[in-house]
Motif scaffolding. Structure first.
Motif, PDB file in Angstrom:
ATOM      1  N   ASP A 157      63.463  56.871  55.830  1.00  0.00           N
ATOM      2  CA  ASP A 157      62.328  55.960  55.754  1.00  0.00           C
ATOM      3  C   ASP A 157      62.415  55.170  54.456  1.00  0.00           C
ATOM      4  O   ASP A 157      62.419  55.740  53.364  1.00  0.00           O
TER       5      ASP A 157
ATOM      6  N   ASP B  76      58.772  50.758  59.162  1.00  0.00           N
ATOM      7  CA  ASP B  76      57.675  50.366  60.045  1.00  0.00           C
ATOM      8  C   ASP B  76      58.109  50.308  61.507  1.00  0.00           C
ATOM      9  O   ASP B  76      57.971  49.293  62.188  1.00  0.00           O
ATOM     10  N   GLU B  77      58.646  51.424  61.987  1.00  0.00           N
ATOM     11  CA  GLU B  77      59.138  51.503  63.358  1.00  0.00           C
ATOM     12  C   GLU B  77      58.434  52.609  64.148  1.00  0.00           C
ATOM     13  O   GLU B  77      59.029  53.284  64.976  1.00  0.00           O
ATOM     14  N   GLU B  78      57.138  52.803  63.905  1.00  0.00           N
ATOM     15  CA  GLU B  78      56.429  53.886  64.580  1.00  0.00           C
ATOM     16  C   GLU B  78      56.412  53.727  66.104  1.00  0.00           C
ATOM     17  O   GLU B  78      56.324  54.714  66.836  1.00  0.00           O
TER      18      GLU B  78
ATOM     19  N   SER C 226      57.960  52.794  54.739  1.00  0.00           N
ATOM     20  CA  SER C 226      57.098  52.311  55.826  1.00  0.00           C
ATOM     21  C   SER C 226      55.622  52.398  55.436  1.00  0.00           C
ATOM     22  O   SER C 226      55.180  53.347  54.789  1.00  0.00           O
ATOM     23  N   GLY C 227      54.858  51.402  55.895  1.00  0.00           N
ATOM     24  CA  GLY C 227      53.423  51.415  55.695  1.00  0.00           C
ATOM     25  C   GLY C 227      52.675  51.952  56.901  1.00  0.00           C
ATOM     26  O   GLY C 227      51.448  52.051  56.879  1.00  0.00           O
ATOM     27  N   ASP C 228      53.406  52.282  57.955  1.00  0.00           N
ATOM     28  CA  ASP C 228      52.772  52.819  59.160  1.00  0.00           C
ATOM     29  C   ASP C 228      53.110  54.307  59.307  1.00  0.00           C
ATOM     30  O   ASP C 228      53.454  54.981  58.334  1.00  0.00           O
TER      31      ASP C 228
ATOM     32  N   THR D 180      55.663  55.767  60.709  1.00  0.00           N
ATOM     33  CA  THR D 180      57.063  56.000  61.066  1.00  0.00           C
ATOM     34  C   THR D 180      57.519  57.423  60.730  1.00  0.00           C
ATOM     35  O   THR D 180      58.090  58.121  61.569  1.00  0.00           O
TER      36      THR D 180
END
Length: 314
Positions: free
Chosen positions: A73, A43-45, A76-78, A80
């Motif tokens: 990864d 989750d580092e978008e 991640s839920g975003d 990323t």
């Protein structure tokens, strides 16, 4: 401080400015050393794309130091993975690596699996939440490994501001890791950022080390590297200022528990009586306990994994 550590500080602590890009490129070509950079990401978008762009522009196009850039990864839920791929990184999902072995949550798990997803002689790890990222974070930690064959493991050191307060970051380092190292592994007392997420090592060393699966991975690798190759094979490089997302106090408590557990295993190779941590939050009816498991698993040296050995033969 031990005299041995004082000597080490004068011999094995540098600034990124001590090695010019031209010198690093020449050393890399002369040695034929390949370099992989790994960004573990969850989750580092908001930040991963900028880091990838800087590395590709500064260290792959302009100065050819990095041969392989991989974002791992870890679920991640975003966006990323999408952002990292668009910026030019090769993106691999954690679960695609060594699928016969179910993955467990944790940063160390991702770093361990990354050895199977990369091929560089030198592997550099960089956290994916850094803001105002500079290529110095990579060239600094890779530099000694290219110019000095006796160096096997390099940590970045830097200032860590907490908001507007200079030097107040690294709370788990100051409250947990530094006291542990000074008391139990005083040879490592000279490391400014023992828990920092930016470090590089020779693959030939990393594949021989066990990896704690969670937050204890940085301390575990540092301690085990000391016992495997000795203090003089370890180094640190000043790369300036590190700005990143800070966690709240309870998250830091869970991190500290995992780090203590990692240290305890290395001190006694025993078992925790209670591998859990209870913390308290104020709820509607007063303080309420919240209990979390402490990471109790480690991955074996990658050289013990059949798929890794088969890949080396192939």
């Amino acid at each position: 401080m031990l005299e041995e550590v004082e000597r080490w500080l004068s011999r094995r602590s540098w600034s990124v400015a001590d090695r010019s890009p031209e010198r690093l490129v020449a050393a890399k070509r002369a040695s034929g050393t390949s370099v992989s950079v790994v960004l573990p990401a969850l989750d580092e978008e908001a930040t991963v794309g900028g880091i990838v762009e800087v590395i590709r522009r500064e260290l792959m196009a302009r100065t050819p130091l990095v041969d392989e850039l991989v974002v791992i990864d870890s679920g991640s839920g975003d966006r990323t993975a999408e952002v990292a791929r668009k910026a030019g990184a090769r993106v691999v999902h954690r679960d695609e690596i060594l699928p016969r072995l179910p993955a467990v949550p944790g940063k160390g798990e991702v770093l361990w699996r990354s050895l199977l997803a990369t091929r560089g002689d030198v592997v550099a790890f960089v956290d994916a939440d850094l803001r105002e990222f500079s290529a110095d974070f990579v060239s600094g930690i890779v530099g000694p490994l290219l110019t000095d064959p006796d160096v096997h493991f390099v940590k970045a050191m830097y200032d860590r501001p907490l908001g507007s307060a200079a030097g107040q970051g690294g709370r788990v380092t100051e409250l947990m890791a530094r006291p542990l190292l000074n008391m139990h592994w005083p040879q490592l007392a000279g490391f400014v950022q023992p828990l920092g997420g930016e470090y590089a090592a020779r693959r030939s060393l990393l594949e021989r080390l066990p990896f704690p699966v969670g937050y204890g991975v940085e301390l575990g690798l540092l301690v085990d590297a000391l016992h495997t190759v000795g203090l003089d094979a370890l180094a640190q490089v000043d790369v300036g200022v590190r700005k990143h997302r800070h966690q709240d106090g309870q998250a830091l408590g869970r991190m500290a528990a995992a780090i203590y557990r990692t240290a305890q295993l290395r001190l006694a190779r025993g078992h925790l009586v209670r591998p859990e941590l209870t913390q308290f939050v104020r709820g509607e009816h007063g303080f309420e306990p919240r209990t979390y498991p402490v990471d109790t698993e480690e991955r074996p040296p990658m050289s013990d994994i059949a798929e890794y050995a088969h890949r080396r033969v192939a």
